[in-house]
Design an enzyme around this catalytic site. Structure first.
Site, PDB file in Angstrom:
ATOM      1  N   HIS A 358       0.796  -1.230   0.000  1.00 36.68           N
ATOM      2  CA  HIS A 358       0.000   0.000   0.000  1.00 36.68           C
ATOM      3  C   HIS A 358       0.823   1.271   0.000  1.00 36.68           C
ATOM      4  CE1 HIS A 358      -3.963  -1.905   0.854  1.00 36.68           C
ATOM      5  NE2 HIS A 358      -3.192  -2.824   1.416  1.00 36.68           N
ATOM      6  N   LYS A 546      -8.428  13.781   4.683  1.00 35.89           N
ATOM      7  CA  LYS A 546      -7.514  12.636   4.657  1.00 35.89           C
ATOM      8  C   LYS A 546      -6.511  12.847   5.780  1.00 35.89           C
ATOM      9  CE  LYS A 546      -6.577  13.850   0.306  1.00 35.89           C
ATOM     10  NZ  LYS A 546      -6.742  12.624  -0.445  1.00 35.89           N
ATOM     11  N   THR A 654      -8.636   6.670  -1.848  1.00 34.31           N
ATOM     12  CA  THR A 654      -9.983   6.121  -1.963  1.00 34.31           C
ATOM     13  C   THR A 654     -11.020   7.214  -1.699  1.00 34.31           C
ATOM     14  OG1 THR A 654      -9.616   5.305   0.282  1.00 34.31           O
ATOM     15  CG2 THR A 654      -9.552   3.679  -1.485  1.00 34.31           C
ATOM     16  N   LYS A 658     -14.800   8.159  -3.394  1.00 31.92           N
ATOM     17  CA  LYS A 658     -16.045   8.431  -2.651  1.00 31.92           C
ATOM     18  C   LYS A 658     -16.635   9.753  -3.092  1.00 31.92           C
ATOM     19  CE  LYS A 658     -14.095   5.878   1.179  1.00 31.92           C
ATOM     20  NZ  LYS A 658     -13.154   6.017   2.300  1.00 31.92           N
TER      21      LYS A 658
HETATM   22  C1  26V Z   1       1.885   2.591   7.758  1.00 28.78           C
HETATM   23  C2  26V Z   1       2.551   2.399   8.896  1.00 28.78           C
HETATM   24  C3  26V Z   1       3.980   2.638   8.885  1.00 28.78           C
HETATM   25  C4  26V Z   1       4.653   1.830   9.888  1.00 28.78           C
HETATM   26  C5  26V Z   1       4.027   1.967  11.221  1.00 28.78           C
HETATM   27  C6  26V Z   1       2.576   1.682  11.252  1.00 28.78           C
HETATM   28  C7  26V Z   1       1.878   1.978  10.009  1.00 28.78           C
HETATM   29  C8  26V Z   1       0.520   1.812   9.965  1.00 28.78           C
HETATM   30  C9  26V Z   1      -0.150   2.031   8.816  1.00 28.78           C
HETATM   31  C10 26V Z   1       0.537   2.395   7.712  1.00 28.78           C
HETATM   32  C11 26V Z   1      -0.256   2.575   6.505  1.00 28.78           C
HETATM   33  C12 26V Z   1       0.521   3.021   5.354  1.00 28.78           C
HETATM   34  C13 26V Z   1      -0.042   2.513   4.131  1.00 28.78           C
HETATM   35  C14 26V Z   1      -1.355   3.132   3.752  1.00 28.78           C
HETATM   36  O1  26V Z   1      -2.222   3.461   4.512  1.00 28.78           O
HETATM   37  N1  26V Z   1      -1.502   3.259   2.501  1.00 28.78           N
HETATM   38  C15 26V Z   1      -2.691   3.798   1.901  1.00 28.78           C
HETATM   39  O2  26V Z   1      -3.457   2.697   1.471  1.00 28.78           O
HETATM   40  C16 26V Z   1      -4.660   3.089   0.844  1.00 28.78           C
HETATM   41  C17 26V Z   1      -5.426   1.830   0.528  1.00 28.78           C
HETATM   42  O3  26V Z   1      -4.730   1.078  -0.391  1.00 28.78           O
HETATM   43  C18 26V Z   1      -4.339   3.904  -0.394  1.00 28.78           C
HETATM   44  O4  26V Z   1      -5.540   4.335  -0.970  1.00 28.78           O
HETATM   45  C19 26V Z   1      -3.494   5.104  -0.041  1.00 28.78           C
HETATM   46  O5  26V Z   1      -3.095   5.785  -1.201  1.00 28.78           O
HETATM   47  C20 26V Z   1      -2.275   4.658   0.734  1.00 28.78           C
HETATM   48  O6  26V Z   1      -1.551   5.775   1.212  1.00 28.78           O
END
Ligand code: 26V
Length: 807
Positions: A358, A546, A654, A658
């Site tokens: 992601h 966001k 996303t 929406k």
């Molecule tokens: C990242 C991290 C980094 C390490 C520590 C804990 C943690 C927890 C969550 C995340 C999430 C990063 C990835 C993320 O949210 N990506 C998003 O995913 C969406 C669904 O695919 C996408 O629409 C977004 O563009 C993307 O930024």
């Protein structure tokens, strides 16, 4: 499911109220009604829930498990009523009783078990899996505290705990009899067995009991109810007994209890930078181990097959690398507990696990220190080490052309375990979440792995459930759509395309306009109530909602606002369409610059909103505590959807989908799924501006660009930055030096200045387009018409047929 007449529903309600709350309807509070209606829904869906399970068992159906550290499910009562087919009758019954459904629904605590896009995607996927009649379940953690509640005090973000389980959560069922044990720490001893193989014995481990709580996932009017299983960490029963015995170790035990319960204590609120926190690693292993133990138990019970064939019936999709310990843990359970050989276990594992990436942001890539993994999960570490050895040897012998790349590709290097490498090597599918994102993975971020495993890589462009994000949140628009094209779009969102036939139909366009106005009015009331600011309902509602992150460039947005303000100050009679800029965003608690941007937005609001000199032409609104429920209120009222990330950085997005589905027009960069939106609606129905991904990547390769040059040559930009730095902008005591320095002396890493001019220009086009109401409505309808592609039903069908191989 059953259907009810309004009268029958009222009777049911009254009956339940007296039995459950000992009240008559006249005395029932909204909260009473919330619990009682939830209980009715639960009664309705329980038989179907059991039946769905039985069917899967009886038919030995192949199943998918969606493993995720986050499920951002929001509130469930309204969507469960909708999916059970009871929403209309319930609303009608409440109306007869003089009660307002919304006042009742809002008693449900918004379940915020996720940070943002990744967690909300998981929730949308569950909805689509059930609605499309697939056998699929979610598996996550029952955090006692969800994502923090945001308060703003003098422009500063303050975080408050989100104790969402304070009162009974009516949707969950505790299943203590399906608890499993998860072990941490200790030592591993190897004993040779009579057949020459080794037995691994664990000693002195810390035992944690994982107790599942099941939440029903109701399919849309199809009698399917799947399960979201959330695991809670508890002390094992024997250990809790010790606490009630007299002992001088009492405080030691209490301390231990606390540390066990901590594992499902809270959701980590940082989705922007990876931190190697031991507790987070414990959470990840806890989720993975409990889930896979549960899967194996059920597999042995329900399928008449040996575990060597598990991959024929089970697929595990891991949501980012967070659950990637699934690879070594499945290996461990199959070998140490179930007696499979390495090769047998490896075959099962690499045919069972599929990985979704992601993000390409390097600061979010997970790497755990080898010493931490060794100490916390000694046996798992041995297995990771072995996977790594075998992989590197395979490279050396089978891919001599890659020999110099081994250190880059290894799972273990620089005393760190690279979770993305583990996930790629241990799975049969690796997917990105939008076309451009997958291309960047293949050509850049994961280029070498793509060279090794070209067939493994695939794209699955994200989607959102149109049931929640259109049908539920925007009933008037839904009705207007159904009036002209019939209700088929609800089950087949692609049918929305028939709306194109009405993009010149004056009555329909009038209707669409009327609905948007009404939604804007409703939002304006909410804004007035929450912020005290009266906004012009005729103004353009320009929305950016966001997480706050530099790459998402809320800063570019607020710079545009400052620019407009400066223009209006110089020329108060300037003829512009009034605008309302609406923001919603949480910053990670330790993300200093993100918090500075929140402060800046508030500061700009405090000046702009009260300056009589600009005749109410601009308003800036920051809505506190952005979450799923608030999104549901904002999205139907948006005219403009801000999707302005630095190109190449937003994997998909996303929120863009929406808002498009609710008739907003996008202003955005060619990034993530914006590109696929543009491809469908055409350049004439979207406002695209700024650097392209390849240009951004080229700049990075050559050390960026010189931000100072723009500061020196563009008067508008210089003015804004000087206002930040020298405190000229409003109150003297507030300065935004860190933002100023980050842009000018860290060379504007997210290209805010570089994209400033094209952004302003693009906004001028927006303004001009809005003046022609008819044209705008046509564009809006065109966007709604093409939004069917972005239903998560389409996404899930692709996962199901191309990765999961489900019927
Ligand atoms: C990242 C991290 C980094 C390490 C520590 C804990 C943690 C927890 C969550 C995340 C999430 C990063 C990835 C993320 O949210 N990506 C998003 O995913 C969406 C669904 O695919 C996408 O629409 C977004 O563009 C993307 O930024």
């Amino acid at each position: 499911m059953k259907t009810y007449s309004k009268e029958a529903f009222v009777t049911l309600l009254e009956d339940k109220l007296t039995r459950k709350r000992r009240k008559h309807i006249e005395d029932a509070s909204d909260k009473d009604l919330y619990y009682v209606i939830s209980s009715i829904v639960k009664d309705e869906l329980t038989p179907q829930w059991l039946k769905t399970k039985e069917n899967y068992q009886k038919n030995e159906t192949r199943q998918v498990y969606y493993l995720s550290m986050e499920f951002l499910i929001g509130r469930l009562l309204e969507s469960n009523l909708l999916n059970c087919g009871l929403l209309d009758v319930c609303n009608a019954a409440l109306k007869d009783l003089g009660r307002n459904p919304e006042d009742i629904f809002k008693h449900e605590h918004d379940a915020g078990l996720g940070n943002g896009g990744l967690g909300r995607l998981a929730a949308c996927f569950l909805d689509s899996i059930a609605s499309l009649n697939y056998a699929g379940h979610g598996s996550g953690i029952r955090y006692r505290y969800g994502l923090f509640e945001q308060r703003i005090i003098h422009g500063n973000q303050i975080e408050l705990p989100d104790y969402w389980l304070k009162e009974e959560y009516p949707w969950e069922t505790r299943k203590s009899d399906e608890s499993v044990e998860v072990h941490f720490g200790g030592t591993v001893h190897m004993h040779p067995k009579s057949d020459g193989s080794l037995e691994f014995v664990y000693q002195d481990t810390d035992k944690v009991t994982a107790v599942p709580y099941d939440v029903p996932v109701v399919g849309y009017q199809n009698n399917v109810v799947n399960t979201l299983r959330l695991w809670s960490a508890e002390l094992s029963p024997e250990e809790s007994d010790i606490l009630s015995e007299p002992s001088n170790q009492y405080y030691h035990h209490l301390d231990h209890t606390h540390s066990v319960e901590q594992i499902s204590g809270f959701l980590y609120p940082d989705d922007s930078s990876y931190e190697g926190k031991e507790l987070r690693l414990k959470q990840q292993f806890f989720l993975v181990s409990a889930t896979i133990q549960g899967i194996i138990i059920k597999f042995k019970r329900n399928f008449d097959l040996p575990l060597t064939k598990m991959h024929e019936k089970i697929v595990i999709q891991i949501n980012d690398t967070h659950p990637s310990l699934a690879v070594p843990e499945l290996m461990r359970l199959l070998m140490d507990e179930e007696g499979l050989s390495w090769d047998e276990a490896w075959k099962v594992t690499t045919n069972t696990i599929a990985y979704t990436n992601h993000t390409t942001l390097s600061e979010a890539l997970e790497k755990w220190s080898t010493s931490l993994v060794k100490q916390l999960l000694p046996r798992v570490y041995m297995i990771i080490d072995e996977i790594n050895e075998r992989f590197c040897q395979g490279l050396w012998f089978d891919h001599p052309e890659m020999r110099d790349k081994i250190p880059e590709l290894a799972i273990i290097s620089d005393e760190q375990v690279h979770m993305a490498h583990l996930a790629i090597i241990g799975s049969f599918s690796v997917n990105g979440v939008a076309r451009i994102h997958t291309e960047i993975l293949k050509k850049k971020e994961m280029k070498n792995f793509y060279h090794l495993f070209p067939k493994r890589f695939n794209n699955k462009t994200n989607g959102i459930t149109h049931r929640r994000w259109l049908l539920q949140v925007n009933p008037c628009l839904s009705e207007a759509i159904t009036d002209v094209i019939g209700p088929q779009w609800i089950k087949h969102p692609n049918k929305l395309i028939s709306l194109l036939r009405y993009s010149n139909d004056a009555p329909f366009l009038d209707k669409i306009d009327q609905v948007k106005r009404k939604n804007k009015q409703t939002l304006a009331e909410l804004i007035h109530k929450q912020t005290g600011v009266a906004i012009d309902e005729e103004s353009i509602f320009d929305v950016q909602i966001k997480r706050l992150h530099e790459y998402k460039r809320q800063l570019l947005n607020i710079f545009h606002v400052i620019y407009l303000y400066n223009e209006l100050k110089e020329n108060p009679s300037m003829d512009i369409t009034p605008r309302t800029f609406i923001f919603g965003a949480k910053a990670a608690p330790s993300y200093h610059l993100a918090k500075e941007v929140i402060k800046l937005i508030h500061h700009v609001a405090s000046i702009v909103n009260f300056d009589k000199g600009i005749n109410d032409k601009l308003k800036v609104i920051f809505l506190e505590n952005y979450n799923v429920s608030l999104a549901e209120k904002i999205i139907p009222a948006a005219d403009i959807s801000e999707q302005i990330s630095t190109a190449s950085k937003e994997a998909s997005g996303t929120g863009n989908m929406k808002m498009m589905m609710n008739g907003a027009l996008t202003i955005g960069t060619l990034d993530g799924a914006n590109i696929e939106i543009r491809d469908l609606v055409g350049d004439e129905n979207i406002f695209i501006f700024g650097l392209k991904a390849q240009e951004v990547l080229n700049y990075y390769q050559h050390g960026g660009y010189i931000a100072k040059d723009i500061y020196n040559t563009d008067d508008r930009v210089r003015k804004i930055l000087d206002q930040l730095h020298y405190g000229e902008f409003g109150a003297q005591e507030i300065e935004f030096k860190d933002i100023f320095y980050n842009i000018l002396y860290h060379n504007d890493p997210y290209f805010v200045l570089k994209d400033f001019d094209p952004y302003i220009e693009s906004h001028e086009l927006v303004e001009r387009a809005y003046r022609n109401k008819r044209e705008w409505q046509k564009m809006s309808v065109t966007n709604i018409a093409y939004s069917g592609k972005f239903s998560s039903d389409r996404t899930i069908k692709e996962y199901a047929s191309e990765i999961w191989k489900l019927r």
